[in-house]
Each structure stands twice: as structure tokens, then as C-alpha cells.
Scaffold this active site. Sequence first.
Site, PDB file in Angstrom:
ATOM      1  N   ARG A  83      -2.536  38.765 -11.482  1.00  0.00           N
ATOM      2  CA  ARG A  83      -2.139  37.529 -10.801  1.00  0.00           C
ATOM      3  C   ARG A  83      -2.842  36.316 -11.414  1.00  0.00           C
ATOM      4  O   ARG A  83      -2.258  35.232 -11.520  1.00  0.00           O
ATOM      5  CB  ARG A  83      -2.446  37.647  -9.296  1.00  0.00           C
ATOM      6  CG  ARG A  83      -1.859  36.501  -8.486  1.00  0.00           C
ATOM      7  CD  ARG A  83      -1.978  36.754  -6.997  1.00  0.00           C
ATOM      8  NE  ARG A  83      -3.358  36.833  -6.557  1.00  0.00           N
ATOM      9  CZ  ARG A  83      -3.732  37.231  -5.338  1.00  0.00           C
ATOM     10  NH1 ARG A  83      -2.818  37.605  -4.453  1.00  0.00           N
ATOM     11  NH2 ARG A  83      -5.005  37.267  -5.021  1.00  0.00           N
ATOM     12  N   LYS A 185      -1.872  30.922  -7.510  1.00  0.00           N
ATOM     13  CA  LYS A 185      -3.084  30.571  -6.774  1.00  0.00           C
ATOM     14  C   LYS A 185      -3.669  29.329  -7.440  1.00  0.00           C
ATOM     15  O   LYS A 185      -4.752  29.349  -8.029  1.00  0.00           O
ATOM     16  CB  LYS A 185      -4.066  31.749  -6.751  1.00  0.00           C
ATOM     17  CG  LYS A 185      -4.358  32.203  -5.312  1.00  0.00           C
ATOM     18  CD  LYS A 185      -5.184  33.462  -5.250  1.00  0.00           C
ATOM     19  CE  LYS A 185      -6.078  33.468  -4.025  1.00  0.00           C
ATOM     20  NZ  LYS A 185      -5.383  33.715  -2.758  1.00  0.00           N
ATOM     21  N   GLU A 221       4.210  31.396   5.388  1.00  0.00           N
ATOM     22  CA  GLU A 221       2.892  32.017   5.494  1.00  0.00           C
ATOM     23  C   GLU A 221       1.910  31.088   6.191  1.00  0.00           C
ATOM     24  O   GLU A 221       2.248  29.956   6.540  1.00  0.00           O
ATOM     25  CB  GLU A 221       2.379  32.438   4.123  1.00  0.00           C
ATOM     26  CG  GLU A 221       2.192  31.335   3.121  1.00  0.00           C
ATOM     27  CD  GLU A 221       1.456  31.840   1.874  1.00  0.00           C
ATOM     28  OE1 GLU A 221       0.337  32.367   2.025  1.00  0.00           O
ATOM     29  OE2 GLU A 221       1.980  31.701   0.766  1.00  0.00           O
TER      30      GLU A 221
HETATM   31  C1  LIG Z   1      -4.895  34.427  -1.659  1.00  0.00           C
HETATM   32  C2  LIG Z   1      -3.795  34.061  -0.743  1.00  0.00           C
HETATM   33  C3  LIG Z   1      -3.181  34.983   0.121  1.00  0.00           C
HETATM   34  C4  LIG Z   1      -3.669  36.399   0.278  1.00  0.00           C
HETATM   35  O1  LIG Z   1      -3.660  37.121  -0.904  1.00  0.00           O
HETATM   36  P1  LIG Z   1      -4.569  38.428  -1.032  1.00  0.00           P
HETATM   37  O2  LIG Z   1      -4.310  38.880  -2.419  1.00  0.00           O
HETATM   38  O3  LIG Z   1      -4.078  39.385  -0.022  1.00  0.00           O
HETATM   39  O4  LIG Z   1      -5.967  38.008  -0.788  1.00  0.00           O
HETATM   40  C5  LIG Z   1      -2.107  34.556   0.878  1.00  0.00           C
HETATM   41  N1  LIG Z   1      -1.672  33.294   0.833  1.00  0.00           N
HETATM   42  C6  LIG Z   1      -2.231  32.363   0.028  1.00  0.00           C
HETATM   43  C7  LIG Z   1      -1.686  31.006   0.010  1.00  0.00           C
HETATM   44  C8  LIG Z   1      -3.327  32.730  -0.767  1.00  0.00           C
HETATM   45  O5  LIG Z   1      -3.893  31.826  -1.543  1.00  0.00           O
END
Ligand SMILES: *Cc1c(COP(=O)(O)O)cnc(C)c1O
Length: 339
Positions: A83, A185, A221
Site C-alpha cells: 500500500r 494514505k 468511512e
Molecule cells: C489507515 C486508514 C484506515 C484503516 O486501514 P488499516 O490498514 O486497517 O489500518 C481506514 N481509513 C483511512 C482513511 C485510513 O487512513
Amino acid sequence: MKIQNLDWDQLGFNVNPSRSMFIAETDEDGNWKPGKIVPYGNISISPASGVLNYGQGIFEGIKAFRSAKDRIVFFRLEENAKRFAASAARVVMPPVPQQLFIDTIHEVVKANEDYVPPIGRGALYIRPLLCGSGPVLGVSPAPSYSFIVFVSPVGPYFKGGVKPLNLLVTKDYHRAAPKGIGNAKAIGNYSASLYPQRLAKARGYDEVIYLNAANEKFVEEVGSANLFSLKGKVLKTPRLAGSILPGITRMSVLRLAKDKLGLKVEETDLELEEMLTADEVFCTGTAVVVCPIGRIAFDAEEHVINQNKMGEVTRELRNLLTGIQTERTPDEFGWITSL
Ligand SMILES: *Cc1c(COP(=O)(O)O)cnc(C)c1O
């Protein structure tokens, strides 16, 4: 190695300084030069850097645990490496090769092994960063980049046990739009969510639920966690259509729900209306693991989910996941690697 004598039970989910961190830079052609471990502390950066001027930066969030087998382990670290590379490509940065990423995480954790909390008292939170550190003036990718990894011991996200969250659905703000950078991210996504989060907190809510930007019918989300909704034997989560971050906890929960709990799992357009009448609603992420949602406010109405208690399925999924992560239960899926 001895464990640091910290007041582990007082640690929250905060930055708690550790011994050292890693830093590497690229040359002007985007090739990674050898990096090194340096004492944890401030860094110096050009005022004209790509990250300070145009937000050219990404991050990851990973936890290292002390496990029941008396070793230090990672959960699906390879997925973070993948990722990180995908996020880098989206904002035009030279990806960190996946093996270099994994080796670097190991190196930093090794150097700070004594900061990994005792089993069950928290984790060593690992924060890899990649940013444009070379100078730019016109809007364009920076000429050079920095890869930084720092670590911080953290306590459990919820002190005194998991409590169902009280969330606010907003129609005033969107976190991300399809075809934007919501599925990377990328640091800019998080600055966009700070203001809605502040407004929600001022009104007594824990966090915000964002709707899809196109027509505000579907949930997307929470600011930093993915959403799930259970009705009967069907577990639904919003499909990854471009504006949702592909969570590794999300991916793992889908697998556990299907293979271990025999639920029907669907990645789909999840209507807000459907979620408001669900049997159980929860969110997932590295920080929160699996966390029940007990109340959802929308249009001045409060919807109580499962009498504001943690549901059975939510609890089972949380236990399955934390069991694997701490090696209290066997790792059937090959998700665990050790230091
Ligand atoms: C990091 C993140 C998540 C959760 O991802 P994980 O890999 O499960 O930690 C969900 N939503 C957003 C916006 C994130 O930045």
C-alpha cells in the site's frame, strides 16, 4: 533485551518518544541512497520542500506486538509495504521497494525493541513517512524524497476497555471524492477531515461518518477507519470505488467473517438507511482494531444500534483478530511474521 521501565498503563494513543528512527533520501534521479538509524528527534527540511508547499507526502500505520510466543510480531506487514508503494505512485513519488520497506521496519523495531509494551498492554506503533523533501516552486513533483520511519509505544486505543462509539453523519463535508486521493494514505486527506472532526467533537461525538460525494446516499468511512454493517447473517462494507482507503484490517475482517464465522460478506454500495437499522455496526483500523458503533446521529435524529452495546459478531471478530495478532490463537492464514 530488557523492556523499558515505562508506566505502560498510563500510555494512551499518543506520541511517546523512543530511542531512534530511520531516515533515507533519494538522489535527484529518485534512486534510494543507503539510509541510517539516527537518534529520535527533529529533522531539518527545506522551506521550499514539496511536502511543505504542496502536501506531497504519504504515511502508513503499523503495530508491532509482543506475542504469547514471547517474540515480537507484525500483522500482514507485506500489505503495508504494497500500500505504501501504491500511495507513493499516486502522488508521484519514487516507491520504496517492498523488501527495503520491510527490512527497514525490522531494523527500526530491533533498535527500539525494549519500547515494545508487554503483551496485552499496547503495541509499538510504527509510522513510515515518505515525502517530497527537495525544493520546488512551481507546482510539480519535488526533485528528491525522504523516507522516514519512527516508532512510538502506545497503549490501547480505548482506556478502560472498548466502548461503543457515538458518531455523526455529516452532509456538510466530504472526506474524499472518487478519482481523488481518498484511496491513498496521502497526508492531505487527513487535513481535510480535521475541521469536520472538530465540529463533531464539540457537539459530543467521537468521530464523523462520511457519505459518498456523488449523491450522499451511501456511507464511505470514518475519518481513519473503515465501516461495516451487519444484518442477520450478512456483513456489508462499502466497496472500494476510489474514495475509500483499502484498510488491511477491513480486508482481514472480511476474510475472518466469511471463513471463521460463516457469514455472507458483501463489498457493495452501503446505503445509510440500511446502516441505521442494522443489527450491528462497527469500524476497523490498525489503531482501533474492531470497534463497535453504538449511536449514529443523522439529520438531528439519534439512531441507537444494538442498544448501544458491543454486538456478538463484533466481539467475535475483534477477539479473532487480536487472538491472531498476539499469537494466542493459531495463525491459519499466514498473516504473522516475527522480528
Ligand atoms: C489507515 C486508514 C484506515 C484503516 O486501514 P488499516 O490498514 O486497517 O489500518 C481506514 N481509513 C483511512 C482513511 C485510513 O487512513
